[in-house]
Design an enzyme around this catalytic site. Structure first.
Site, mmCIF file in Angstrom:
data_model
loop_
_atom_site.group_PDB
_atom_site.id
_atom_site.type_symbol
_atom_site.label_atom_id
_atom_site.label_comp_id
_atom_site.label_asym_id
_atom_site.label_seq_id
_atom_site.Cartn_x
_atom_site.Cartn_y
_atom_site.Cartn_z
ATOM 1 N N GLU A 157 -1.776 7.877 -0.515
ATOM 2 C CA GLU A 157 -0.918 6.716 -0.744
ATOM 3 C C GLU A 157 0.446 7.058 -1.365
ATOM 4 O O GLU A 157 0.737 6.655 -2.493
ATOM 5 C CB GLU A 157 -1.640 5.696 -1.631
ATOM 6 N N GLU A 358 -10.531 4.483 2.226
ATOM 7 C CA GLU A 358 -10.813 3.615 1.081
ATOM 8 C C GLU A 358 -10.885 2.168 1.544
ATOM 9 O O GLU A 358 -10.054 1.720 2.326
ATOM 10 C CB GLU A 358 -9.704 3.691 0.009
HETATM 11 C C1 FCB Z 1 -5.992 2.660 -4.156
HETATM 12 C C2 FCB Z 1 -6.048 4.001 -4.842
HETATM 13 C C3 FCB Z 1 -7.329 4.222 -5.617
HETATM 14 C C4 FCB Z 1 -7.754 2.983 -6.350
HETATM 15 C C5 FCB Z 1 -7.836 1.820 -5.393
HETATM 16 C C6 FCB Z 1 -8.305 0.547 -6.024
HETATM 17 O O1 FCB Z 1 -4.667 2.266 -4.022
HETATM 18 O O2 FCB Z 1 -5.900 5.044 -3.915
HETATM 19 O O3 FCB Z 1 -7.140 5.301 -6.496
HETATM 20 O O4 FCB Z 1 -6.869 2.731 -7.381
HETATM 21 O O5 FCB Z 1 -6.562 1.596 -4.837
#
Ligand code: FCB
Length: 783
Positions: A157, A358
């Site tokens: 990210e 994620e």
């Molecule tokens: C993402 C991040 C991770 C965590 C989630 C909730 O943006 O990569 O580390 O903070 O959000």
């Protein structure tokens, strides 16, 4: 593939990151990263550094096939570069051996936001050298671990790391410069390209990157993705899409910049840092793109809007909250956004393999005995898996899905209060307990897909049958009524635990008769909240009327009126109650909630209770205001507080203190007796005579801040030259003061919408948690 199954070989697992779980921040030669410096929270996190074997065993028991973790740069190169620290690398050696024994495939992320502080001190990501150091670090990690890691992700990210870290300053290292944010983003991309080259040269099997991608849409599109847009809205959507998504996708995958981006960067520090050949370096062929998806970005054109500091170039665009269900982070739950995103990626980059690296949610978990029945997290993941499956069926090349995250952990600036884990962690003892979602996910993995039918949740009837009592008795126990004998209560609670029953709004009451009436209860006075009250009355009424309800407006201004309202609700003359409680301690909310009729509150109540409420993040808003003053170079900052029994004032003071503490400064406070301008002026005169050298004042509300401006004028202090002033609320008058008041905007309409939505969810019997909306700094001339 059966109707709920996934393709053969589909990879299931979880993701974590080093800083969020490892702890042991000074073990074996590790030195601070920017997050150690920036964060005010205890750093031991989940102590995974010492408990990794237990955590791997947990994953094995849950049937995980894959584990994505990140390597801490500050363990490997405590000074950022030089000679690798063998003792730091040893930890990942041990972890990989453990994973190997458990048959879990590792996916390693090299940069999950934790830059060594030593490199930040030498310029951080705005400096081009950091990209080169990153490639050296990648090579060193590969040299030691490459025999056991097949898949490498360079960055996680980069948008967040660049724009929250160097733009809005809400993440480490907390810098606030649009130019530095754009430079950082470019150097992260360059670092990705250089690291990819280094990894390939060393023989890495697969190299990818992880991006946070969000479809961008208008509020109307949230429920209808195909809704046509006005030209203005279409332009707003394209611009934010360029900033959020294509700023990273296009250089990586096409070797070009999105057209909308360049003029924005040009206006914000220029393009001097982009050198010939950089785009070729960045556009290394990728084996896999990691997609992190949580929620869409919802925007619309709004000509008067100033740019959000996290989104330089977003002038004229309003970031909206929408009336849909949200997680405890306040993030709208839009599973269809995931299919939309995957469809688009497959269309734009048909040969690219994808992986959901994620996806997950923060909810307030209810711990009953040893169990955590996190039904909301299960629904969240299940709905997203259905959306994912639909995209896969249409041909999206998604190779796997990783839940964020294994353990409740240290959620960056939000600390330990966020709960994203499949596994609950008790931070006092470090005990791990799988939540229901972990066990449910284990079954998903086992059958390589979702169950054809949803499991039936236990109902009030099931509990009553198991405990051998009536539904009414179960309801009484669930609602904490004292009229039930201890033995019966114990029996009911045993049944509740054994069945994993979670009382929902409908079951909390035994209302079978619907009146279609809703009571909107106003307490007067609300301190300075007139605009908010008006908006709530307007929006809540129109939304609920739109949903076929009749609104009964009731005034709660005397003890007699309280009694009348409680009697009205007890008589079940309404289906639900929206309560605008007074600012100070008052028992009406509790009394109403005991009737079993769903109640929702505007504002966090003064007495902690289980009744869900809608509020803004007052602490974070105050911290942002204070950080803004710090970023302007002000070091002697005072605060004019309101009466300390007001919850809002307490929260704003807490945020102010935390921001000062982080900067190593101490607060200077003056209490105002009430929230009027006159009290603000009087408190300022006291504050400045006690501490004449103050160069900034943060006031708990705009009315107080207007008093600060008046006092400054009386004392002959120039604002902002001698004294910078920031308020809170963004009342209408704030833009009309001289100079215009810098303040923190409370999203009035959004709160009203959230309140109506929360009540509707409760009436439908959905599980609900309180909603805390972000407040945003509005910069004008006073600071
Ligand atoms: C993402 C991040 C991770 C965590 C989630 C909730 O943006 O990569 O580390 O903070 O959000």
């Amino acid at each position: 593939m059966s109707s709920a199954g996934f393709p053969e070989g589909f990879v299931w697992g979880v993701s974590t990151s080093a800083y969020q779980i490892e702890g042991a921040t000074s073990a074996d030669g590790r030195l601070p990263s920017i997050w150690d410096t920036f964060s005010a929270d205890r750093a031991e996190a989940c102590d995974h550094y010492h408990r990794y074997a237990e955590d791997v065993r947990l994953m094995k028991d849950l049937g995980m096939a894959a584990y994505r973790f990140s390597v801490s740069w500050a363990r490997v190169f405590p000074q950022g570069d030089g000679k690798p620290n063998a003792a730091g690398l040893d930890f990942y050696d041990r972890l990989l051996d453990e994973l190997g024994d458990a048959g879990i495939t590792p996916y390693a992320t090299l940069y999950h936001w934790d830059l060594p502080q030593a490199l930040e001190d030498r310029g951080g990501w705005p400096s081009r050298d950091t990209a080169r150091h990153f490639a050296d670090y990648a090579a060193a990690v590969h040299e030691r671990l490459g025999d056991r890691v097949d898949t490498w992700f360079t960055l996680n990210e980069p948008w967040v790391a660049a724009f929250l870290g160097y733009g809005s300053g809400s993440h480490a290292p907390g810098r606030t410069s649009a130019a530095e944010a754009f430079r950082s983003a470019h150097h992260m991309l360059l670092g990705h390209g250089l690291a990819t080259q280094a990894l390939r040269a060393a023989g890495a099997a697969r190299v990818g990157a992880v991006l946070n991608l969000s479809p961008v849409m208008t509020p109307a599109q949230v429920s209808d993705f195909d809704r046509p847009l006005s030209d203005e809205d279409a332009e707003a959507v394209r611009r934010i899409d360029a900033l959020a998504n294509r700023q990273f996708l296009e250089p990586m995958l096409r070797g070009s910049h999105p057209a909308e981006l360049l003029p924005i960067v040009e206006r914000n520090g220029g393009l001097g840092h982009v050198r010939d050949g950089d785009l070729q370096t960045i556009a290394q062929p990728l084996d896999l793109l990691g997609v992190n998806y949580y929620t869409p970005l919802v925007v619309q054109a709004q000509p008067s809007e100033l740019a959000d500091p996290a989104w330089p170039g977003s002038e004229g665009v309003l970031f909206c909250t929408v009336p849909t269900a949200v997680t405890a982070m306040g993030w709208p739950i839009v599973p269809g956004g995931l299919s939309l995103l995957l469809r688009r990626l497959s269309h734009d980059h048909p040969d690219l393999d994808l992986m959901i690296t994620e996806n997950g949610a923060d909810f307030v978990d209810v711990v009953t005995g040893d169990d955590i029945h996190d039904v909301e997290r299960i629904s969240f993941i299940e709905e997203h898996l259905r959306a994912l499956r639909a995209a896969v069926e249409e041909g999206a090349r998604v190779r796997g899905y990783l839940v964020w995250t294994l353990l409740d952990n240290l959620e960056w600036s939000d600390g330990y209060r966020r709960k994203f884990g499949l596994v609950h962690v008790d931070f006092a003892t470090q005990r791990r307990r799988p939540k229901d979602s972990a066990l449910w996910y284990r079954d998903v993995i086992r059958r390589n897909g979702l169950a054809e039918t949803r499991p039936r949740r236990p109902t009030l009837e099931t509990v009553a049958a198991r405990a051998g009592v009536s539904r009414a008795t179960v309801s009484r126990v669930v609602n904490g009524e004292s009229s039930v004998s201890p033995e019966v209560r114990a029996g009911v609670l045993r049944a509740v635990n054994e069945l994993g029953y979670v009382p929902n709004a409908a079951a909390r009451s035994l209302v079978t008769r619907r009146t279609n009436a809703i009571a909107l209860v106003l307490s007067v006075p609300r301190q300075g909240g007139d605009a908010l009250t008006a908006a709530v009355v307007q929006y809540v009424t129109s939304l609920l009327e739109g949903a076929g309800k009749q609104i009964t407006l009731m005034l709660a201004d005397t003890a007699e009126s309280h009694r009348r309202i409680v009697a009205h609700v007890e008589a079940r003359l309404v289906d639900g109650v929206v309560l605008l409680p007074p600012d100070r301690a008052d028992t009406l909310a509790e009394r109403l909630s005991r009737t079993g009729v769903p109640v929702v509150l505007l504002g966090k109540p003064a007495i902690a209770s289980l009744v869900p409420y809608v509020d803004v993040d007052n602490a974070a808003g105050a911290a942002a205001a204070t950080e803004h003053l710090l970023a302007l170079g002000r070091r002697r900052i005072g605060m004019v507080c309101g009466p300390m029994d007001l919850v809002t004032v307490q929260d704003r003071l807490a945020g102010h203190r935390a921001a000062l503490q982080k900067a190593g400064l101490t607060p200077h406070l003056a209490l105002a007796g009430d929230l009027t301008r006159a009290s603000g002026a009087a408190a300022t005169l006291r504050l400045l005579s006690d501490s004449p050298s103050l160069d900034a004042v943060f006031a708990a509300t705009d009315q107080l801040a207007i008093g600060v401006l008046r006092a400054a004028r009386e004392l002959g202090r120039r604002v902002p030259e001698d004294l910078a002033v920031v308020g809170f609320d963004d009342v209408d008058a704030a833009s009309a003061t001289t100079p215009g008041l810098t303040t923190v905007r409370v999203p009035v309409a959004d709160q009203a919408l959230a309140l109506a939505r929360l009540l509707l969810s409760r009436l439908e019997g959905r599980h609900t948690t309180s909603v805390v909306l972000p407040a945003r700094l509005v910069v004008r001339e006073s600071a």
